[in-house]
Design a protein around this motif. Structure first.
Motif, PDB file in Angstrom:
ATOM      1  N   ILE A   1       0.848  -1.189   0.000  1.00 54.78           N
ATOM      2  CA  ILE A   1       0.000   0.000   0.000  1.00 54.78           C
ATOM      3  C   ILE A   1       0.884   1.239   0.000  1.00 54.78           C
ATOM      4  CG2 ILE A   1      -1.762   1.300   1.249  1.00 54.78           C
ATOM      5  CD1 ILE A   1      -2.696  -1.359   2.450  1.00 54.78           C
ATOM      6  N   SER A  17      -6.385   4.040   8.784  1.00 65.51           N
ATOM      7  CA  SER A  17      -6.924   2.851   9.438  1.00 65.51           C
ATOM      8  C   SER A  17      -7.962   2.152   8.565  1.00 65.51           C
ATOM      9  CB  SER A  17      -7.551   3.240  10.779  1.00 65.51           C
ATOM     10  OG  SER A  17      -8.171   2.137  11.388  1.00 65.51           O
ATOM     11  N   LEU A  39      -6.227   0.388   5.570  1.00 64.81           N
ATOM     12  CA  LEU A  39      -5.480  -0.804   5.986  1.00 64.81           C
ATOM     13  C   LEU A  39      -6.424  -1.941   6.351  1.00 64.81           C
ATOM     14  CD1 LEU A  39      -2.633   0.777   8.173  1.00 64.81           C
ATOM     15  CD2 LEU A  39      -2.551   0.099   5.767  1.00 64.81           C
ATOM     16  N   LEU A  80       3.023  -2.047   3.981  1.00 62.93           N
ATOM     17  CA  LEU A  80       2.739  -0.617   3.906  1.00 62.93           C
ATOM     18  C   LEU A  80       4.039   0.132   3.696  1.00 62.93           C
ATOM     19  CD1 LEU A  80       0.982   1.956   4.305  1.00 62.93           C
ATOM     20  CD2 LEU A  80       1.406   1.717   6.774  1.00 62.93           C
ATOM     21  N   ALA A 140      -0.751  -0.061  11.957  1.00 66.13           N
ATOM     22  CA  ALA A 140      -0.656  -1.065  10.893  1.00 66.13           C
ATOM     23  C   ALA A 140      -0.439  -2.461  11.484  1.00 66.13           C
ATOM     24  CB  ALA A 140       0.478  -0.699   9.939  1.00 66.13           C
ATOM     25  N   VAL A 166      -1.148  -5.710   9.170  1.00 63.17           N
ATOM     26  CA  VAL A 166      -0.171  -5.495   8.104  1.00 63.17           C
ATOM     27  C   VAL A 166       1.073  -6.325   8.417  1.00 63.17           C
ATOM     28  CG1 VAL A 166       1.372  -3.776   7.076  1.00 63.17           C
ATOM     29  CG2 VAL A 166      -1.043  -3.236   7.450  1.00 63.17           C
TER      30      VAL A 166
END
Length: 350
Positions: free
Chosen positions: A96, A122, A125, A141, A161, A166
């Motif tokens: 991302i 937020s 994600l 990320l 994250a 993530v």
């Protein structure tokens, strides 16, 4: 280090750069020692998926797994949809983009502009992780230390994250407002790494084996990511990898090795883009490869005038014929005038 189920023994990665890290370039860097490479950022807007530019960015034919695709956008639903679409096209890792600093990206509340809206960070994600993890695809990320030096929030973003799921964080040691000016700072990367359990990759101003060693030691990062320093110097990945493993330097490439590397790159580049786009988009790569070499300054303006791949290739072959294949390359310092003439194309790393 690991990203999801993927294991990487080589901690030297290729940073995604718009206009640079296309499929031919990623394949070349992996051949020359990069342990991992991420694609140019692909738009999350479905209306753009069938465009020629986006179609090329989604072409991973012949690329070594894991294929990693970076997506950019500001709408959580679109970002999740784009992630699933790219997984269908072969992506095995979704990255991302929350780091691109250029105006046209930030003006649509995308890229590093998202650092000013942690609620939207937020939401994006959560949406992308929820779409990817059930398919067995990890999410990374890539971001910066903050919007400006007074609002550095990389630590909060990193913890957020991690809590959402993530799988790894790639952190460029600059704020958005720094763009690419000044020097990258590694204190924030070190602080983020100390606070997180997920892998952290350090990015920014890594341009030599010694700098790579320093950044890894200082920040404690699990890997480093090289961007602009690899433009015209894709062998930097094997140089860094060798140094990290042995503490010694590889000899510089010879003119023969440079010739073979450049011509092989151009052949793949021409196949990928076709005649018209290929010859024009190759000019920047040729400039990067040769800009620092003695007597290339009189040759490079000629390259800009050639409009066929055959003419371009033949001119390069003739230039290299003037140099012994076994002679080691010795770069000359890049003056501001040379930089303006041969590195004028403003390409943005994400």
């Amino acid at each position: 280090m690991r990203i999801g189920s993927w294991s990487f023994s080589n901690p030297v990665f290729v940073a995604p750069m718009a206009g640079v890290t296309d499929r031919p370039y990623r394949k070349l860097c992996k051949t020359l020692g990069a342990g991992y490479a991420v694609s140019e950022m692909a738009a999350s807007n479905p209306r753009l998926w069938e465009s020629v530019k986006t179609s090329r960015r989604l072409d991973h034919e012949g690329e070594i797994d894991p294929i990693a695709v970076q997506i950019a956008g500001s709408d959580p639903g679109m970002m999740a949809e784009a992630a699933v679409f790219n997984i269908g096209k072969g992506a095995r890792i979704i990255d991302i983009n929350m780091g691109c600093p250029v105006k046209k990206v930030c003006n649509v509340a995308s890229g590093s502009a998202l650092l000013r809206d942690e609620k939207r960070v937020s939401d994006i994600l959560r949406s992308v992780v929820a779409a990817c993890h059930p398919l067995g695809v990890p999410v990374t990320l890539k971001t910066r230390t903050g919007w400006d030096r007074n609002t550095r929030n990389a630590l909060r973003i990193g913890l957020l994250a991690q809590d959402i799921g993530v799988d790894a964080l790639i952190l460029h040691g600059r704020t958005r407002c720094d763009m690419y000016q000044g020097e990258a700072e590694y204190d924030t990367i070190r602080d983020v790494k100390q606070a997180l359990d997920i892998p952290v990759v350090a990015n920014g101003d890594i341009d030599s084996p010694e700098k790579a060693r320093y950044v890894l030691d200082y920040t404690g990062a699990d890997a480093i990511m090289v961007g602009r320093a690899a433009q015209g110097r894709p062998w930097i990945f094997r140089e860094i990898s060798h140094y990290l493993q042995t503490g010694t330097h590889l000899p510089p490439p010879t003119y023969g090795e440079l010739r073979d590397c450049l011509l092989d790159h151009l052949e793949d580049h021409y196949r990928f883009y076709g005649e018209y786009t290929g010859v024009r988009s190759a000019r920047k790569h040729i400039g990067w490869y040769l800009a620092d070499l003695p007597d290339a300054q009189d040759f490079l303006p000629h390259i800009k005038q050639l409009d066929s791949t055959h003419e371009q290739t033949r001119a390069i072959e003739q230039w290299f014929d003037r140099h012994p294949r076994s002679a080691a390359m010795v770069a000359q310092p890049v003056t501001s005038a040379m930089a303006a003439g041969h590195r004028h194309i403003q390409l943005h790393a994400s």
